[in-house]
Motif scaffolding. Structure first.
Motif, PDB file in Angstrom:
ATOM      1  N   HIS A  57       4.218  11.956  -0.860  1.00 18.78           N
ATOM      2  CA  HIS A  57       4.881  11.546   0.385  1.00 18.78           C
ATOM      3  C   HIS A  57       3.933  10.704   1.236  1.00 18.78           C
ATOM      4  CE1 HIS A  57       7.909  15.156   0.393  1.00 18.78           C
ATOM      5  NE2 HIS A  57       8.178  14.274  -0.551  1.00 18.78           N
ATOM      6  N   GLU A  58       2.701  11.163   1.362  1.00 15.40           N
ATOM      7  CA  GLU A  58       1.717  10.441   2.178  1.00 15.40           C
ATOM      8  C   GLU A  58       1.440   9.055   1.610  1.00 15.40           C
ATOM      9  OE1 GLU A  58      -1.587  13.140   2.349  1.00 15.40           O
ATOM     10  OE2 GLU A  58      -0.517  14.527   3.674  1.00 15.40           O
ATOM     11  N   THR A  59       1.325   8.969   0.293  1.00 11.55           N
ATOM     12  CA  THR A  59       1.106   7.670  -0.353  1.00 11.55           C
ATOM     13  C   THR A  59       2.281   6.733  -0.085  1.00 11.55           C
ATOM     14  OG1 THR A  59      -0.271   8.648  -2.076  1.00 11.55           O
ATOM     15  CG2 THR A  59       0.734   6.515  -2.578  1.00 11.55           C
ATOM     16  N   GLY A  60       3.492   7.253  -0.233  1.00 10.22           N
ATOM     17  CA  GLY A  60       4.676   6.439   0.026  1.00 10.22           C
ATOM     18  C   GLY A  60       4.767   5.982   1.472  1.00 10.22           C
ATOM     19  N   LEU A  61       4.480   6.879   2.400  1.00  4.15           N
ATOM     20  CA  LEU A  61       4.517   6.516   3.817  1.00  4.15           C
ATOM     21  C   LEU A  61       3.415   5.526   4.173  1.00  4.15           C
ATOM     22  CD1 LEU A  61       5.377   9.958   5.441  1.00  4.15           C
ATOM     23  CD2 LEU A  61       6.836   7.928   5.341  1.00  4.15           C
ATOM     24  N   ASN A  62       2.246   5.697   3.580  1.00  2.00           N
ATOM     25  CA  ASN A  62       1.152   4.742   3.820  1.00  2.00           C
ATOM     26  C   ASN A  62       1.517   3.353   3.318  1.00  2.00           C
ATOM     27  OD1 ASN A  62      -0.459   6.658   5.063  1.00  2.00           O
ATOM     28  ND2 ASN A  62      -1.611   7.136   3.199  1.00  2.00           N
ATOM     29  N   ARG A  63       2.150   3.298   2.156  1.00  2.00           N
ATOM     30  CA  ARG A  63       2.573   2.000   1.612  1.00  2.00           C
ATOM     31  C   ARG A  63       3.609   1.359   2.533  1.00  2.00           C
ATOM     32  NH1 ARG A  63       1.892  -2.796  -0.006  1.00  2.00           N
ATOM     33  NH2 ARG A  63       3.506  -3.611  -1.359  1.00  2.00           N
ATOM     34  N   MET A  64       4.566   2.154   3.012  1.00  2.00           N
ATOM     35  CA  MET A  64       5.591   1.623   3.907  1.00  2.00           C
ATOM     36  C   MET A  64       4.952   1.101   5.197  1.00  2.00           C
ATOM     37  SD  MET A  64       8.976   3.417   5.561  1.00  2.00           S
ATOM     38  CE  MET A  64       9.680   3.802   3.979  1.00  2.00           C
ATOM     39  N   THR A  65       4.024   1.844   5.749  1.00  2.00           N
ATOM     40  CA  THR A  65       3.335   1.414   6.965  1.00  2.00           C
ATOM     41  C   THR A  65       2.598   0.104   6.729  1.00  2.00           C
ATOM     42  OG1 THR A  65       3.084   3.692   7.707  1.00  2.00           O
ATOM     43  CG2 THR A  65       1.585   2.081   8.665  1.00  2.00           C
ATOM     44  N   SER A  66       1.955   0.000   5.579  1.00  2.00           N
ATOM     45  CA  SER A  66       1.228  -1.222   5.230  1.00  2.00           C
ATOM     46  C   SER A  66       2.167  -2.425   5.149  1.00  2.00           C
ATOM     47  CB  SER A  66       0.506  -1.021   3.898  1.00  2.00           C
ATOM     48  OG  SER A  66      -0.054  -2.219   3.442  1.00  2.00           O
ATOM     49  N   VAL A  67       3.296  -2.240   4.499  1.00  2.00           N
ATOM     50  CA  VAL A  67       4.264  -3.332   4.355  1.00  2.00           C
ATOM     51  C   VAL A  67       4.807  -3.754   5.723  1.00  2.00           C
ATOM     52  CG1 VAL A  67       6.554  -3.913   3.453  1.00  2.00           C
ATOM     53  CG2 VAL A  67       4.895  -2.759   1.988  1.00  2.00           C
ATOM     54  N   VAL A  68       5.114  -2.798   6.561  1.00  2.00           N
ATOM     55  CA  VAL A  68       5.629  -3.113   7.899  1.00  2.00           C
ATOM     56  C   VAL A  68       4.552  -3.822   8.723  1.00  2.00           C
ATOM     57  CG1 VAL A  68       6.459  -2.115  10.068  1.00  2.00           C
ATOM     58  CG2 VAL A  68       7.390  -1.316   7.882  1.00  2.00           C
ATOM     59  N   ASP A  69       3.306  -3.383   8.607  1.00  2.00           N
ATOM     60  CA  ASP A  69       2.216  -4.049   9.321  1.00  2.00           C
ATOM     61  C   ASP A  69       2.066  -5.502   8.883  1.00  2.00           C
ATOM     62  OD1 ASP A  69       1.677  -1.772  10.799  1.00  2.00           O
ATOM     63  OD2 ASP A  69      -0.061  -1.177   9.576  1.00  2.00           O
ATOM     64  N   VAL A  70       2.156  -5.746   7.572  1.00  2.00           N
ATOM     65  CA  VAL A  70       2.087  -7.114   7.064  1.00  2.00           C
ATOM     66  C   VAL A  70       3.238  -7.933   7.648  1.00  2.00           C
ATOM     67  CG1 VAL A  70       2.351  -8.554   4.995  1.00  2.00           C
ATOM     68  CG2 VAL A  70       0.812  -6.578   4.959  1.00  2.00           C
ATOM     69  N   TYR A  71       4.420  -7.350   7.674  1.00  2.00           N
ATOM     70  CA  TYR A  71       5.563  -8.057   8.245  1.00  2.00           C
ATOM     71  C   TYR A  71       5.310  -8.400   9.721  1.00  2.00           C
ATOM     72  CZ  TYR A  71      10.034  -9.112  10.269  1.00  2.00           C
ATOM     73  OH  TYR A  71      11.040  -9.738  10.966  1.00  2.00           O
ATOM     74  N   LYS A  72       4.797  -7.449  10.471  1.00  2.00           N
ATOM     75  CA  LYS A  72       4.533  -7.693  11.895  1.00  2.00           C
ATOM     76  C   LYS A  72       3.526  -8.827  12.090  1.00  2.00           C
ATOM     77  CE  LYS A  72       5.416  -3.009  13.591  1.00  2.00           C
ATOM     78  NZ  LYS A  72       4.785  -1.776  14.124  1.00  2.00           N
ATOM     79  N   ASN A  73       2.539  -8.908  11.199  1.00  2.00           N
ATOM     80  CA  ASN A  73       1.506  -9.944  11.317  1.00  2.00           C
ATOM     81  C   ASN A  73       1.940 -11.288  10.755  1.00  2.00           C
ATOM     82  OD1 ASN A  73      -0.386  -8.238  12.553  1.00  2.00           O
ATOM     83  ND2 ASN A  73      -1.065  -7.455  10.577  1.00  2.00           N
ATOM     84  N   GLU A  74       2.693 -11.277   9.678  1.00  2.00           N
ATOM     85  CA  GLU A  74       3.043 -12.525   8.984  1.00  2.00           C
ATOM     86  C   GLU A  74       4.480 -12.955   9.203  1.00  2.00           C
ATOM     87  OE1 GLU A  74       2.051 -12.126   4.846  1.00  2.00           O
ATOM     88  OE2 GLU A  74       0.002 -11.476   5.289  1.00  2.00           O
ATOM     89  N   ASN A  75       5.312 -12.028   9.674  1.00  2.00           N
ATOM     90  CA  ASN A  75       6.737 -12.303   9.888  1.00  2.00           C
ATOM     91  C   ASN A  75       7.402 -12.836   8.612  1.00  2.00           C
ATOM     92  OD1 ASN A  75       8.934 -12.122  11.623  1.00  2.00           O
ATOM     93  ND2 ASN A  75       8.814 -14.273  12.174  1.00  2.00           N
ATOM     94  N   ASP A  76       6.985 -12.269   7.474  1.00  2.00           N
ATOM     95  CA  ASP A  76       7.505 -12.707   6.174  1.00  2.00           C
ATOM     96  C   ASP A  76       8.636 -11.773   5.744  1.00  2.00           C
ATOM     97  OD1 ASP A  76       8.032 -13.405   3.546  1.00  2.00           O
ATOM     98  OD2 ASP A  76       5.918 -13.687   3.034  1.00  2.00           O
TER      99      ASP A  76
END
Length: 74
Positions: A20-39
């Protein structure tokens, strides 16, 4: 789910919780990339492909085993 695993002494709690923690960390990472790159393409791919694959695998393996254990101990 985690509360039930704790309450009933599920032996693979740390492994399942770690997934669960790994999955949530990955989701957080993807959302952070989106916030920074707006991709939106990367974000869309994550939700439509990567997350779907992770959920399907997690449910078929870890959740299946957990449900089987809990059904015998509740």
């Amino acid at each position: 789910e985690e509360a039930m695993m704790i309450e009933h002494g599920f032996p693979a709690l740390s492994c399942h919780k770690g997934a669960h923690e790994t999955g949530l960390n990955r989701m957080t990472s993807v959302v952070d990339v989106y916030k920074n790159e707006n991709d939106i393409v990367k974000l869309k791919h994550y939700f439509e492909v990567e997350l779907l694959e992770w959920l399907t695998s997690h449910i078929a393996t870890m959740d299946f085993v957990t449900a089987s254990f809990l059904s015998r101990h509740i």
